[in-house]
Structures are given as C-alpha cells and as structure tokens.
Write an enzyme that holds these catalytic residues in place. Structure first.
Site, PDB file in Angstrom:
ATOM      1  N   CYS A 114       0.778  -1.157   0.033  1.00 43.33           N
ATOM      2  CA  CYS A 114       0.334  -0.335  -0.105  1.00 43.33           C
ATOM      3  C   CYS A 114       0.871   1.133  -0.315  1.00 43.33           C
ATOM      4  O   CYS A 114       0.550   2.368  -0.584  1.00 43.33           O
ATOM      5  CB  CYS A 114      -1.016   0.224   1.304  1.00 43.33           C
ATOM      6  SG  CYS A 114      -2.125  -1.979   1.700  1.00 43.33           S
ATOM      7  N   HIS A 251      -3.272   6.360   2.121  1.00 50.42           N
ATOM      8  CA  HIS A 251      -3.547   5.397   1.845  1.00 50.42           C
ATOM      9  C   HIS A 251      -5.164   4.856   2.525  1.00 50.42           C
ATOM     10  O   HIS A 251      -5.316   5.304   3.386  1.00 50.42           O
ATOM     11  CB  HIS A 251      -2.774   4.150   2.160  1.00 50.42           C
ATOM     12  CG  HIS A 251      -3.224   3.053   2.547  1.00 50.42           C
ATOM     13  ND1 HIS A 251      -3.710   2.145   1.077  1.00 50.42           N
ATOM     14  CD2 HIS A 251      -3.008   1.893   2.612  1.00 50.42           C
ATOM     15  CE1 HIS A 251      -4.173   1.552   0.793  1.00 50.42           C
ATOM     16  NE2 HIS A 251      -4.031   0.668   1.928  1.00 50.42           N
ATOM     17  N   ASN A 281     -10.582  -0.506  -0.418  1.00 53.35           N
ATOM     18  CA  ASN A 281      -9.279  -0.556  -0.185  1.00 53.35           C
ATOM     19  C   ASN A 281      -8.567  -1.194  -1.091  1.00 53.35           C
ATOM     20  O   ASN A 281      -8.441  -2.375  -1.329  1.00 53.35           O
ATOM     21  CB  ASN A 281      -8.309  -0.881   0.951  1.00 53.35           C
ATOM     22  CG  ASN A 281      -7.335  -1.421   1.060  1.00 53.35           C
ATOM     23  OD1 ASN A 281      -6.060  -1.099   0.587  1.00 53.35           O
ATOM     24  ND2 ASN A 281      -6.664  -1.121   2.496  1.00 53.35           N
TER      25      ASN A 281
END
Length: 336
Positions: A114, A251, A281
């Site tokens: 990520c 993120h 996500n």
C-alpha cells in the site's frame, strides 16, 4: 539537478460493483457494521479475465487522452503492485508493449504494497532529477479481489481493484517534489502478508496460502503511531509546516484509521482526501485514485501543496510533499 513535476494523471476502476448489501449475502455482516467500522460502501471488482496489466493500460489511456500526451516519448515505466499478472514478466513490460512505448524505455515493477505508489513516485523523481530520464510513467495498481478470501469477513469487506497513473516529467524551472520520508519495519512482516515460495516469516508459520491475510488490530496500532510521525518528518525534510499543506492524501486503508491520524496531527479531516468510500482499499492504487478524484471534482488545483502518505505490508511506509503543476486537460475525463 533537474527539476521534476507531475504533468498528467489518469485512473481506472472495473465496472462491477460489490456493495455492502452484496456482502451480506456472502458473509455474516451488514451495511451498517461495515460503514461504521470502515467508511466503505462499495468496491470495484475486476472481471475474471481482467488483470493488473489491464487496469494499468486503461488508467494510462485515460491519462494520455485527457492531457493529450503521447506514449512515444516515455523513457521509463514504473508499476507499483502486489498483484502482478505473473511473477515474471513484469506488469511494466506488458504495459510498455501494449501502449507502444519505445523499446528503449526501461520497465520495472516495485513491491511495497500500500506504500508502493509513493515509493514508485519517489523513484521516478530520482530518475528525472538526476537527468537519467525525462518522462516517467508511474502507475499504482492492484487486483486484490483475486487474492481475497471471501469467507473471511474481516478482510473481504475492505478490498477492491483499481489503478492510477501519473506522468513525471523534467522541469528546467522548478522542482515540485518538495520533501519525502521513507521507512520500514520488517519485524511486523507477519501482520500483513500473502504467502509465496516461503510459508514462514520471522520464524512464524503463515496461514491461508495464496490469500491476503491481515491482523487488522496490529496494523491499525502501527499505522496510527507511525504515520503522523512520518508526516512530520516529511515536513521537516521539506522545511515546511503542516498549515501549508492544502490536502493530505493518506493510503485509503480504512476511514477509522484516517480519523485518528488527522486527530494526532491536529489536521482537519475535511482536508484529507480518500478513495475508499466507493472503491474500498485498493492498495497501491488508493492514493492516485484519491488524488484524481480531487482533480476531477475541482478540489485539487495547481499550485497547491499535497502530502501523500502510503503505509502497509512490510511494514513499509513512504511520504511525499508535492506542489501540483498539471498540464491543462484537453478532454474531460469519463466518469468512474
């Protein structure tokens, strides 16, 4: 050293929507529970025959079309992903061929989960600022649905698929990359993983081979502690103050992570941009997706200072302070 700037941006998400109501039919959960704990309402899911390279090509084509750019003078391709089509060849090499990028261009994938997009952006800046390259295509993309265990309600509610792309070009007048900070704690590698050739890390046997596994509680504790400190270090390295940052783009892991990060920084939540509400996500894609959503909505403007901060498996993290300097769009973007 030569300056560098981001001149163009593009994004892509698959057509299929996986809503919270859909998940209610798959695992023991409900819409209210998911929204309260994550802020996520939908996520996009790639077709069975749609892979990370396909997501990347579509995002790059969106960039090229909107900004009237040519792939013919790109001299480096960097793809940040944890879900490449193959162990090898790289996604970047596949993209080079499909976009008609010259055979003389470099092509490489980066794996930092990520945090991958910010690491790739940092690398692109180094290439351009050193004078080694003049036009670098940077992509963050993941097809996490292909490695998600849809019987595990703690993870399957989180993840979606998508891609974002930016073009980093040389600028003889100014360097719009203002400051950065990188870090990693491999001691926490067992908190987020997908098994590979090895099924053991730090002496710990790993579970659920081939699927994404996450200890959400431990990752939450690490991120809420580490990210505010990292952001302050970015600002220190840039000689800047948090009050000068127009937009914070962390993120998009979980809204309940972003809230305490902003609280610890005393930074307004309304100035934090995220892409998780309708895309989930998306790992390496979440930051460029959030940035592009801001551009599309007319919130993020040239001249503004934007602080990107990625964090995730590794446990790796990376931050970058930028001054935005996009070229004018020649065509309006299609709706995501």
């Amino acid at each position: 050293m030569t300056g560098a700037k981001i001149t163009a941006i593009g994004s892509y998400v698959p057509v299929r929507r996986l809503t919270n109501s859909d998940l209610e039919q798959m695992v023991e959960t409900n819409d209210e529970w998911i929204v309260q704990r994550t802020g996520i309402r939908e996520r996009r899911i790639s077709r069975e025959d749609e892979y990370t390279s396909d997501l990347c090509v579509s995002a790059a084509q969106d960039l090229l079309k909107r900004y009237g750019k040519s792939a013919g003078d790109v001299d480096m391709v960097i793809v940040a992903t944890s879900t490449p089509d193959f162990s090898f060849p790289s996604v970047a090499s596949i993209i080079q061929h499909r976009l008609g990028i010259p055979l003389t261009a470099g092509a490489v994938d980066m794996s930092a989960a990520c945090a991958g997009f910010v690491y790739a952006l940092h690398t692109a800046h180094a290439y351009v600022a050193s004078g080694l390259h003049r036009k670098v295509l940077v992509l963050g993309a993941d097809a996490l649905s292909k490695i998600t265990d849809y019987t595990d309600r703690s993870t399957c509610i989180l993840f979606g698929d998508g891609a974002g792309a930016v073009l980093v070009e040389s600028d003889e007048q100014e360097d719009n990359f203002l400051g950065f900070h990188l870090g990693s704690d491999g001691g926490g590698a067992h908190h987020v993983y997908r098994t590979g050739l090895s099924h053991k890390v730090n002496g710990i046997e790993l579970m659920n081979p081939g699927k994404l596994v996450q200890n959400g509680r431990e990752v939450f504790r690490w991120a809420v502690r580490t990210v505010p400190q990292g952001i302050q270090q970015v600002l220190k390295n840039a000689g800047a103050e948090l009050a000068q940052v127009d937009w914070l783009i962390p993120h998009s892991a979980n809204l309940r992570m972003i809230e305490p990060i902003c609280e610890r920084l005393d930074y307004p939540l309304e100035q934090a941009l995220y892409s998780l509400e309708y895309f989930g996500n998306t790992s390496a894609a979440s930051i460029p997706l959030a940035l592009d959503l801001g551009v599309r909505e007319g919130k993020v403007l040239n001249g503004q200072q934007i602080l990107l901060y990625g964090f995730g498996a590794g446990l790796a993290h990376a931050g970058q302070l930028l001054k935005l300097a996009l070229d004018p769009q020649v065509e309006l973007p299609a709706q995501l």
